[in-house]
Motif scaffolding. Structure first.
Motif, short mmCIF file in Angstrom:
data_model
loop_
_atom_site.label_atom_id
_atom_site.label_comp_id
_atom_site.label_asym_id
_atom_site.label_seq_id
_atom_site.Cartn_x
_atom_site.Cartn_y
_atom_site.Cartn_z
N PHE A 15 -8.22 6.57 -11.66
CA PHE A 15 -6.89 6.05 -11.32
C PHE A 15 -5.86 7.17 -11.29
N SER A 16 -4.95 7.07 -10.32
CA SER A 16 -3.72 7.86 -10.33
C SER A 16 -2.58 6.89 -10.55
N ILE A 17 -1.98 6.96 -11.74
CA ILE A 17 -0.89 6.05 -12.09
C ILE A 17 0.42 6.68 -11.62
N ILE A 18 1.09 6.01 -10.71
CA ILE A 18 2.30 6.56 -10.07
C ILE A 18 3.51 5.80 -10.59
N ILE A 19 4.38 6.51 -11.31
CA ILE A 19 5.55 5.90 -11.93
C ILE A 19 6.81 6.52 -11.35
N PRO A 20 7.56 5.80 -10.51
CA PRO A 20 8.83 6.31 -10.00
C PRO A 20 9.91 6.15 -11.06
N LEU A 21 10.71 7.15 -11.24
CA LEU A 21 11.69 7.13 -12.32
C LEU A 21 13.09 6.75 -11.86
N GLU A 22 13.20 6.09 -10.74
CA GLU A 22 14.47 5.50 -10.32
C GLU A 22 14.47 4.04 -10.80
N TYR A 23 15.65 3.45 -10.97
CA TYR A 23 15.78 2.06 -11.41
C TYR A 23 15.03 1.79 -12.72
N ALA A 84 5.67 6.39 -2.49
CA ALA A 84 5.00 6.93 -1.31
C ALA A 84 4.73 8.42 -1.48
N PHE A 85 5.70 9.13 -2.05
CA PHE A 85 5.51 10.56 -2.28
C PHE A 85 4.44 10.80 -3.34
N GLY A 86 4.47 10.02 -4.39
CA GLY A 86 3.47 10.17 -5.44
C GLY A 86 2.06 9.95 -4.93
N ALA A 87 1.91 9.02 -3.97
CA ALA A 87 0.59 8.76 -3.41
C ALA A 87 0.01 9.97 -2.71
N THR A 88 0.88 10.80 -2.13
CA THR A 88 0.40 12.00 -1.43
C THR A 88 -0.09 13.06 -2.42
N LYS A 89 0.28 12.94 -3.68
CA LYS A 89 -0.11 13.92 -4.70
C LYS A 89 -1.27 13.42 -5.56
N ALA A 90 -1.70 12.19 -5.33
CA ALA A 90 -2.70 11.58 -6.19
C ALA A 90 -4.09 12.12 -5.92
N ARG A 91 -4.92 12.21 -6.99
CA ARG A 91 -6.30 12.66 -6.88
C ARG A 91 -7.31 11.54 -7.13
N GLY A 92 -6.86 10.44 -7.71
CA GLY A 92 -7.77 9.36 -8.06
C GLY A 92 -8.27 8.59 -6.85
N SER A 93 -9.41 7.95 -7.02
CA SER A 93 -9.93 7.11 -5.94
C SER A 93 -9.15 5.80 -5.83
N HIS A 94 -8.43 5.46 -6.89
CA HIS A 94 -7.58 4.27 -6.90
C HIS A 94 -6.14 4.67 -7.24
N LEU A 95 -5.21 4.15 -6.49
CA LEU A 95 -3.79 4.36 -6.78
C LEU A 95 -3.30 3.18 -7.61
N PHE A 96 -2.47 3.49 -8.59
CA PHE A 96 -1.92 2.45 -9.47
C PHE A 96 -0.40 2.58 -9.43
N PHE A 97 0.24 1.69 -8.64
CA PHE A 97 1.70 1.73 -8.51
C PHE A 97 2.34 0.83 -9.57
N THR A 98 3.41 1.33 -10.18
CA THR A 98 4.15 0.52 -11.13
C THR A 98 5.62 0.93 -11.07
N GLU A 99 6.42 0.40 -11.97
CA GLU A 99 7.85 0.73 -12.03
C GLU A 99 8.19 1.20 -13.43
N SER A 100 9.25 1.99 -13.53
CA SER A 100 9.58 2.60 -14.82
C SER A 100 10.31 1.65 -15.75
N HIS A 101 10.65 0.43 -15.30
CA HIS A 101 11.19 -0.57 -16.23
C HIS A 101 10.11 -1.61 -16.56
N CYS A 102 8.84 -1.23 -16.33
CA CYS A 102 7.69 -2.06 -16.70
C CYS A 102 6.81 -1.28 -17.66
N TRP A 103 6.15 -1.97 -18.57
CA TRP A 103 5.20 -1.26 -19.42
C TRP A 103 3.95 -2.12 -19.62
N PRO A 104 2.79 -1.45 -19.64
CA PRO A 104 1.53 -2.17 -19.71
C PRO A 104 1.12 -2.46 -21.14
#
Length: 510
Positions: A15-23, A84-104
């Motif tokens: 997994f590549s966990i992509i966390i945008p730090l806006e909002y 979208a930018f984070g996805a271009t930098k990802a190495r994982g076979s699966h992309l994991f999109f989330t938001e920075s006001h969410c926590w797992p």
């Protein structure tokens, strides 16, 4: 489960966990703690923090992340652009999109690995969102959005992408076009439609739970809806025909927008006036007066009355909601918040469409590629195996053909009566089209027209009023499509099943 990443080779994470730090709403540290507390082996995932240019606390972020995350910096200032930018930098076979006001919750990664094993047919899946509320408006906000999320995840055929917590195979993500930053949060719907159109399944993993923080501020509600609407209208203005584009519902404001064209309104009013002078029209004068008022107002004012009414509705809804937040019940707050959001979306669509005017012609061709605009049409509907739009008794279309003689075919299923009985009068740039130029078939009006050097003209018509049972609309012709082609012969050619007789006008009076 530890053998899962071995199939991906090259030492890349699963997994590549992509966390945008806006909002982030002040919750990014809580989000970070949720990800660094996962029970799964850390070699299975990488964390990519995508940092917008105005992010405060960069040094604190670097110290907190240390070696446990990669920081990627970009000029984008929107969550979707950051993802979208984070996805271009990802190495994982699966992309994991989330938001920075969410926590797992701590077992999210483990639950996701299990889902990949159990559901090889899933190209992606969204996780379960749990609302975190802290004031009365945030509770109403959460109730509204959670109901929409639940509907999308469990009932809607394709609207399954939830950017709070969305996992996808990286190859399928790129195959379907990825997240388009210029579309804002509407990009989620576009991506979901693309997955569905290409035959990819998106699942719903309720066992993987995320906590989503609702801010509960009227200003934030307005900002979010505007972001979504701007993306929606921009997408419609592009008139793209990518896989999935046909699944995205066209809002009624977009359909009605072309009706605010003043030149088309004048053509429809001209058709009404000439039709009335010819002794045709409604049996009740009040109906005729209402039609003259409608077309006259549009011809003079365009969309101004509609926008003023929409703005007034927003002001009233916002005032009511603001008062209820202080003194109202939870039920009243929820009701007025839905009213406020609906009125806000309506206004924002009208304003966005107005800004786009002049660029949206191709996307407004609801009746065919040769129809550049139309006024006096209702929304698309289906009946008796036909998909069509009812026109009003008066309607106008701007058509494009070739200079000189053209053939226009208005395909119209005979749902109200035979086309001969309806007997509309047609007008080209204000002048009545002679009967010798019109042939009436079982389901088509075929008209010979001479178009000007520009190849563009306005074709209008007027016909008797139809009132459907239990339908308050004023109906005219049922129109499936309008086709324009160069005339290659010396006269109108009858199509199979067509009545070849050329008629000069209606055969049946009102």
């Amino acid at each position: 489960m530890q053998d899962v990443p071995a199939r991906h080779g090259g030492g890349s994470p699963l997994f590549s966990i992509i966390i945008p730090l806006e909002y982030h709403r002040g919750q990014w540290e809580q989000s970070w703690l949720g990800w660094t507390s996962q029970t799964a082996d850390k070699s299975l995932y990488e964390i990519i923090l995508v940092v917008p240019p105005e992010f405060k606390g960069r040094e604190e972020l670097k110290a907190l992340a240390g070696d446990e995350a990669r920081l990627e910096f970009t000029d984008s200032e929107h969550d979707i652009g950051l993802c979208a930018f984070g996805a271009t930098k990802a190495r994982g076979s699966h992309l994991f999109f989330t938001e920075s006001h969410c926590w797992p919750e701590a077992d999210v990664i483990e639950q996701c690995i299990r889902a990949i094993e159990l559901h090889p047919d899933w190209a992606g899946f969204s996780c379960h969102s749990i609302p975190i509320c802290h004031n009365r408006l945030s509770k109403a906000e959460a109730a509204m959005y959670q109901a929409d999320i639940e509907f999308g995840m469990t009932q809607h055929p394709w609207r399954k992408v939830l950017d709070q917590c969305f996992v996808t195979r990286r190859d399928v993500y790129w195959e379907c076009g990825g997240l388009r930053k210029e579309l804002g949060h509407f990009a989620e719907w576009v991506l979901a439609a693309a997955y569905h159109a290409r035959g990819h399944t998106i699942g719903y993993l309720q066992e993987a739970r995320f906590h989503h923080y609702y801010i509960g501020e009227i200003g934030e509600l307005k900002t979010f809806t505007l972001d979504f609407v701007e993306g929606e209208i921009r997408y419609l203005g592009e008139a793209r025909r990518d896989p999935g584009s046909e699944l995205l519902e066209v809002p009624v404001e977009w359909v009605e927008w072309v009706g605010f064209d003043r030149s088309l309104a004048r053509a429809a009013m001209n058709a009404l006036a000439h039709y009335s002078l010819a002794g045709r029209g409604w049996k009740r004068p009040g109906e005729k007066l209402r039609a003259f008022w409608q077309w006259g107002t549009l011809a003079l004012c365009g969309d101004l009355p509609a926008r003023l009414a929409a703005r007034l509705a927003v002001m009233q809804a916002q005032a009511g909601l603001s008062a209820l937040i202080l003194i109202g019940s939870s039920e009243a707050i929820a009701k007025w918040m839905r009213r406020y959001i609906a009125s806000l979306i309506h206004l924002q669509r009208l304003e966005c469409i107005r800004r786009l005017r002049g660029q949206a012609g191709p996307a407004a061709r609801f009746l065919g590629d040769r129809v550049l605009g139309q006024a006096g049409f209702h929304a698309l509907e289906s009946s008796a195996g036909h998909s069509f739009r009812w026109s009003e008794p008066q309607a106008a279309v701007r058509i494009r053909g070739s200079e000189g003689r053209n053939i226009v075919r208005i395909r119209s299923p005979a749902l109200r009566a035979s086309l001969r009985e309806i007997g509309p009068h047609f007008y080209l740039d204000g002048a009545r089209v002679g009967g010798a130029a019109i042939a009436i078939g079982a389901d088509v009006y075929t008209i010979e027209l001479d178009l000007p050097a520009s190849g563009t003209a306005i074709l209008a018509w007027s016909c008797p009023l139809l009132r459907g049972i239990g339908d308050t609309r004023r109906l005219g012709l049922a129109v499936e499509s309008i086709e324009v082609s160069r005339d290659t012969g010396s006269s109108i050619q009858s199509e199979p099943g067509q009545q070849s007789r050329v008629v000069a006008g209606p055969l049946k009076p009102d």
